[in-house]
Structures are given as C-alpha cells and as structure tokens.
Design a protein around this motif. Sequence first.
Motif, PDB file in Angstrom:
ATOM      1  N   ASN A 309       0.842  -1.207   0.000  1.00  0.00           N
ATOM      2  CA  ASN A 309       0.000   0.000   0.000  1.00  0.00           C
ATOM      3  C   ASN A 309       0.875   1.253   0.000  1.00  0.00           C
ATOM      4  OD1 ASN A 309       0.842   0.432   2.671  1.00  0.00           O
ATOM      5  ND2 ASN A 309      -0.966  -0.564   3.539  1.00  0.00           N
ATOM      6  N   CYS A 320      -4.144   3.834  -4.611  1.00  0.00           N
ATOM      7  CA  CYS A 320      -5.076   3.879  -3.488  1.00  0.00           C
ATOM      8  C   CYS A 320      -6.389   4.527  -3.946  1.00  0.00           C
ATOM      9  CB  CYS A 320      -4.462   4.662  -2.331  1.00  0.00           C
ATOM     10  SG  CYS A 320      -3.064   3.796  -1.562  1.00  0.00           S
ATOM     11  N   CYS A 322      -6.244   2.480  -0.455  1.00  0.00           N
ATOM     12  CA  CYS A 322      -5.627   1.194  -0.161  1.00  0.00           C
ATOM     13  C   CYS A 322      -6.133   0.626   1.161  1.00  0.00           C
ATOM     14  CB  CYS A 322      -4.105   1.348  -0.070  1.00  0.00           C
ATOM     15  SG  CYS A 322      -3.312   1.938  -1.584  1.00  0.00           S
ATOM     16  N   ASN A 329      -6.325  -2.603  -5.116  1.00  0.00           N
ATOM     17  CA  ASN A 329      -7.721  -2.204  -5.285  1.00  0.00           C
ATOM     18  C   ASN A 329      -7.989  -1.928  -6.766  1.00  0.00           C
ATOM     19  OD1 ASN A 329     -10.241  -1.023  -5.254  1.00  0.00           O
ATOM     20  ND2 ASN A 329      -9.816   0.380  -3.567  1.00  0.00           N
TER      21      ASN A 329
END
Length: 483
Positions: A309, A320, A322, A329
């Motif tokens: 992340n 993100c 995230c 994602n």
Amino acid sequence: MAIKRPKVAIGFIVAGVLMVLFGTIMCFVVPLVIDDQIVKHTVIDPKNDLTYTMWKDIPVPFFMSVYFFNVLNPAEILKGEKPMVEQRGPYVYRKQCQKENITFHPNGTVSYREYRQYHFEPSMSAGNESDVVTIPNMLVLGASVMMENLPYVLRLMMSATFKTFKEGPFLTKPVGELMWGYDSGLVDFLNQYLPGMIPTSGKFGLFSEFNNSNTGLFTVFTGKDDIRKVHRVDSWNGLTELPYWRTAQSNMINGTAGQMWPPFMTKQSTLPFYSPDACRSMELVYQRPGEMNGIPLYRYVAPKTLFANGTDYAPNEGFCPCRQSGLLNVSSCRHNSPVFISHPHFFNADPVLLDYVQGLNPSEEKHGLFIDIHPQTGVPLNVSIRLQLNLYMKKVSGITETGKISDVVMPMIWFEENGYIDGPIVNTFRTNLVVLPTVLEYLQYILIGLGLATIIIAAVVYRKVKVKLSQSASQGIKQTMCF
C-alpha cells in the motif's frame, strides 16, 4: 632431406601462427555474429519464421488452473464470525491465444488484437465442472458495499430487489456456471434500470468476459529501428496512459505486453509489462540464475512492493484508496466493485489478512509468481503467473442480506496461468542458441591451443634440426682440414 626439415618446421610455425590468429579473431567475431543473428531474428517480422510464429500464435501448451475457496460456514459469517474456507481444485483449462488483425505501421510499430479461448481439461483437473462450491455472491455483497453511501431508502429498495430475485449473500453452484456464467434475473434487471453497474449484459460469471475475448488493441514496437524497444507497448486501445489511477506514474503503460522482452538482459534488468486484466503496469525483478533443458535462464519474481500500500511503499500511493499491503484495489477499473487482487493465500501480504480468514496457508513455492527468461533473447522458457481474486465484504445497514458480516477481504478464487517451451521448439532453441555457440566457442579455443602447440613443437624441431645441421657442418670442416 635434412635441408627440407627446417623449411617444414617453419611451415608448421606459420600454420600455428595462422591458427592462433584465426582463433583470436573468432573470439571477437563469433559473439558479434551471434548477437547480430539474435537481433535479426528477434525483430517482429514475418520473414523470421520461428520467432514470428512464436509471437503470433503461442506454440506451446498454456494452461489456466483455477482454485476455489469453498465457504464452509456461510450462516456463521452472517452472524459476524470468522470465515472458514477450504481450497478446491485445480480445475484446469487449456488456453489458446492467437493474434489477429495484425497491422504493421511505417513508424516501426505493429498493432494486433489477441484472442483467447479456454477448454476444460478433465484429465488434468482434480474434479469436474459439475462440482458444487459455495462462494460469496458478488452481485449481492459487492453491490451492497457500492451502495453503502446512498440514501437509506435506496438501500432498502435494493434489499427488496435481492429478495424478489431470490439472491442471497452466498452462491452454491457448479464450478462451470461460476466460471463462465449463469442466467440471473437480477442481472437483467440491473442492466435495464441501472445500466453500467455490472460489467456484463448476459450471463454472470467470474470469467464470463475472458472466454472468446481479446485483451484490447495493442500497438508495440517491432524493434526494427531499435532492438531495445522490441515488444515494448506504444499504446493500448489508443491510450498511451491509463485513466484509472490517481498519479501519472501509476497510469503509465510500461514495458511489453507480457509475452516477450528485448534481448541481452542482465541481472540488473527488470521485466516490466502491462496487464489489461490487472489494469496496470507491473514489474518483476531478478531472483537467481538457472537452467532448463540445458538452456540458461534468469528467474524473475514479483517484489514484495508489487501490491504494497501507499504507506509502506510511497510510489504505490497512486493505486489507493488502499487497505493492507498485499492488496491491489481494482475497483476503479471494475465498475467500482469492491474487488481486490493479491497473491494466492495472501502470500507476501500483511499477516493480519490471514487472521481474518481461516484455511489459508501461503508459501512461495505454491503461490509466488515467476517468469524464467532466456536472457540472451528475452524469450520466456517457463511462466507461472498466480493471482487471487478477493471481495471486500461488510455489514451495510438497510441491506439485510449482509447480516452482521464483519469487515473482511474475502478470498474467492485464485488462478495460475502457466506454460513452458517443450518439444521440437525447445530442441531448435537449444541447438541454435546453446549448442552452436558452445561449439564455436570451443572451436576458437581449440584453434588457439592447437596453434600454440604447433608453434612450440615446430620451434623445438626447428631448433634441433638447426643444431644437428650445425654439428654436421662442423664435422665436415674438420674432416676437410685433416686431408
């Protein structure tokens, strides 16, 4: 006869010098010739029969192995308990890829669409497509998260719609239907009244968009003007950058289309490629050298930062919003559906993800992805791409189907796409790129060694003959003086 011996020795010395000279020249010329041939045959050109055929129609067996996470306690999950899963599979499909609409352009690029088909292989699978498994219902749980911030009355209406079409939070269906699609009245309803909410207009399945589909319009460099650019993506669907992510760096289309790379790779080289299915560019890093069927290779693997992340790895901030590290994602390119990609069993992910789901056992051997590359040509010898599809689930007020589900990133399936060069192709590959260069390399050293040995032996013989002739001449003079 004695007079001829020095001349013969001198002849051997000259021959030895020529062999050493020729062997030395080969040391410099042979690598250049081999490199030139590699460049010539690496360029994407219909005249290059072998390499062009390999690029156009992947001639080696390629398989996709799918594993389902069968949910063991769906009723308990709705009460807020930890999900329990068991892995089922593999269900193996033979993948066929073929490039069509191939068009060469004056600027040294070529465009194409690659079509893919999947065919079930019962003999390689651990079960049949008729096997029944239970997984989260993406239509219900995914849509619930998507509607979390909408007015409460709309959530109540959606919950009523789920009930009308008898859609629950979990699906228990045959593998074949979950993979390639099943008829759903809810899908028809959503497409009619909420168009664009889901990515399909027909049957709904996890891979319904994959079979008999193409990966988009790729335009890549042929390498004709610069071999360092060969296979590198110039544009995808007319785009030179993506519209999905938050930063320019994250939206870059980097590297190749993920099938071949430029030649002359080193241990410092990386493997960048663009994946339409992951909606982003990715990059693998060198791990170790190796060998397959006598062919040298470099193994490249995913770095731990690939799905980290933005907090743990700042360059990933653009991907993100995230969650924990180890999750990508992809909602921004999947109609805002709360879908995440990871390594299987959350390998290389934040350990806390394993605490939320029972039944996962990550290991690098089983769940790490890798590509084995012949560094001199950039041709993959052995490929294993392993990814997992996850759904973010949570309780959403107003939608009773979500019950008291705890916030959890729930693994649904993971799949491995793997293939390796085998049969006549690997024999041709080994002969042209391993055996022949090795023979030429040994030949140049044999010539140098044989030439030096010839020079030394001939010099010694010449010396002995000279000494013997000198002694004979001295004796002849002495005898003449005696008379």
